[in-house]
Write a protein that holds these residues in place. Sequence first.
Motif, PDB file in Angstrom:
ATOM      1  N   PHE A 146     -35.494  -8.079  19.433  1.00  0.00           N
ATOM      2  CA  PHE A 146     -34.128  -8.555  19.583  1.00  0.00           C
ATOM      3  C   PHE A 146     -33.244  -7.383  19.996  1.00  0.00           C
ATOM      4  O   PHE A 146     -33.314  -6.303  19.395  1.00  0.00           O
ATOM      5  CB  PHE A 146     -33.622  -9.159  18.281  1.00  0.00           C
ATOM      6  CG  PHE A 146     -34.476 -10.290  17.765  1.00  0.00           C
ATOM      7  CD1 PHE A 146     -34.467 -11.531  18.384  1.00  0.00           C
ATOM      8  CD2 PHE A 146     -35.309 -10.118  16.665  1.00  0.00           C
ATOM      9  CE1 PHE A 146     -35.245 -12.578  17.917  1.00  0.00           C
ATOM     10  CE2 PHE A 146     -36.091 -11.150  16.183  1.00  0.00           C
ATOM     11  CZ  PHE A 146     -36.059 -12.392  16.809  1.00  0.00           C
ATOM     12  N   PHE A 183     -28.978 -10.587  22.556  1.00  0.00           N
ATOM     13  CA  PHE A 183     -27.849 -11.220  21.885  1.00  0.00           C
ATOM     14  C   PHE A 183     -26.577 -10.481  22.289  1.00  0.00           C
ATOM     15  O   PHE A 183     -26.443  -9.282  22.037  1.00  0.00           O
ATOM     16  CB  PHE A 183     -27.996 -11.159  20.362  1.00  0.00           C
ATOM     17  CG  PHE A 183     -29.143 -11.949  19.808  1.00  0.00           C
ATOM     18  CD1 PHE A 183     -29.410 -13.237  20.243  1.00  0.00           C
ATOM     19  CD2 PHE A 183     -29.962 -11.405  18.830  1.00  0.00           C
ATOM     20  CE1 PHE A 183     -30.458 -13.967  19.725  1.00  0.00           C
ATOM     21  CE2 PHE A 183     -31.010 -12.132  18.293  1.00  0.00           C
ATOM     22  CZ  PHE A 183     -31.267 -13.422  18.741  1.00  0.00           C
ATOM     23  N   PHE A 218     -21.542 -13.090  16.814  1.00  0.00           N
ATOM     24  CA  PHE A 218     -22.293 -13.326  18.049  1.00  0.00           C
ATOM     25  C   PHE A 218     -21.386 -14.038  19.044  1.00  0.00           C
ATOM     26  O   PHE A 218     -20.677 -14.985  18.695  1.00  0.00           O
ATOM     27  CB  PHE A 218     -23.540 -14.161  17.771  1.00  0.00           C
ATOM     28  CG  PHE A 218     -24.618 -13.411  17.032  1.00  0.00           C
ATOM     29  CD1 PHE A 218     -25.658 -12.800  17.722  1.00  0.00           C
ATOM     30  CD2 PHE A 218     -24.579 -13.281  15.650  1.00  0.00           C
ATOM     31  CE1 PHE A 218     -26.642 -12.101  17.046  1.00  0.00           C
ATOM     32  CE2 PHE A 218     -25.551 -12.585  14.964  1.00  0.00           C
ATOM     33  CZ  PHE A 218     -26.592 -11.990  15.665  1.00  0.00           C
ATOM     34  N   ASN A 220     -22.182 -15.926  21.658  1.00  0.00           N
ATOM     35  CA  ASN A 220     -22.636 -17.208  22.177  1.00  0.00           C
ATOM     36  C   ASN A 220     -23.282 -18.052  21.086  1.00  0.00           C
ATOM     37  O   ASN A 220     -24.115 -17.562  20.310  1.00  0.00           O
ATOM     38  CB  ASN A 220     -23.643 -16.993  23.310  1.00  0.00           C
ATOM     39  CG  ASN A 220     -23.071 -16.128  24.424  1.00  0.00           C
ATOM     40  OD1 ASN A 220     -21.972 -16.398  24.912  1.00  0.00           O
ATOM     41  ND2 ASN A 220     -23.797 -15.089  24.806  1.00  0.00           N
ATOM     42  N   GLU A 222     -25.452 -20.228  21.472  1.00  0.00           N
ATOM     43  CA  GLU A 222     -26.896 -20.345  21.733  1.00  0.00           C
ATOM     44  C   GLU A 222     -27.683 -19.306  20.931  1.00  0.00           C
ATOM     45  O   GLU A 222     -28.809 -19.574  20.499  1.00  0.00           O
ATOM     46  CB  GLU A 222     -27.182 -20.166  23.233  1.00  0.00           C
ATOM     47  CG  GLU A 222     -26.675 -21.293  24.111  1.00  0.00           C
ATOM     48  CD  GLU A 222     -25.191 -21.152  24.459  1.00  0.00           C
ATOM     49  OE1 GLU A 222     -24.558 -20.164  23.998  1.00  0.00           O
ATOM     50  OE2 GLU A 222     -24.672 -22.035  25.163  1.00  0.00           O
ATOM     51  N   SER A 223     -27.083 -18.138  20.736  1.00  0.00           N
ATOM     52  CA  SER A 223     -27.744 -17.099  19.941  1.00  0.00           C
ATOM     53  C   SER A 223     -27.913 -17.544  18.498  1.00  0.00           C
ATOM     54  O   SER A 223     -28.961 -17.312  17.870  1.00  0.00           O
ATOM     55  CB  SER A 223     -26.930 -15.802  19.985  1.00  0.00           C
ATOM     56  OG  SER A 223     -26.809 -15.314  21.294  1.00  0.00           O
TER      57      SER A 223
END
Length: 304
Positions: A146, A183, A218, A220, A222-223
Amino acid sequence: MIDLNIQNEFSKLHSVVLGIGSSNGPKPNITETFDPRSLHSVKAGCYPDEKDIIKSLDLFKEILVKYGVHVFRPENIKDFNQVFARDISFVLDNKLIVPNIIPERSLEIQGLDKIISLIKKENILHVPNNVYVEGGDVVVHDNFVFVGYSKENDFATYKVARTNIKALDFLKSKFSKKNIIGFELMKSDVDCYNNALHLDCCFQPLGKNNILVCFDIFKNQESVFLIKDIFKSYNIIELDLEQMSKLNSNIFSISNEVVISDISFKEINYKLEKGGLIVEKIDYSEISKMGGLFRCSTLPLIRT
């Protein structure tokens, strides 16, 4: 020679580089800081003294030695901050990656010269000139790597944006068998509550199927969904922005069973102990005034 091996964040630690606090140089002024926590400390007049930095690092070393870890230290560079060993290089599998970092810290790598000389040359990777990445932005989890990063606009705007999108491509090219996931993180040079200096300031997998994460930092959604999916079998311990700003996720794993944390992180320490972990606690608050904590102070070389 050192046979490097890092596959995740929590396998048994055998050897590590721990930063040093001696000959740390004069306290910075406002214009010489390059993260919001240090900026706050300078403005508040509480930036740590050298003796307190050394004391904190010595306490950390005592715990590491207690668990049989071999502790390397950088060679001293006069009047230069060498506390945060994590960022100036990092290990993936059996490779040491030597990155490009901000100019204010570029001298630090010289303190590792003797340690690097113990590593086979074929196991040392130097990143290309256009690639920027710091070790705090790289979290290893077996087949996953990550990476906290900033897109070009943020990278050009903020001093705290230390890893660019080109780092993802570089890591993918060198570790093709790994699942490299980026990320994008929120950044601010002045606001601790709206800045994750590195990925390990808001996200860290631990042993016994525990994970610390602050989803609010974060960029987004989606992360967030991806982390929840990958770690759906884990005990996900969520941090709020205040806990994130105080670096509650930046603890350090000595093994699958043992972590070291700050004595002030009472709520998190309780949850970790409830999750089956042994939590070694010390007062590391002086180090936090410089924008980093336990994980930031370490460069793990061998875990098994």
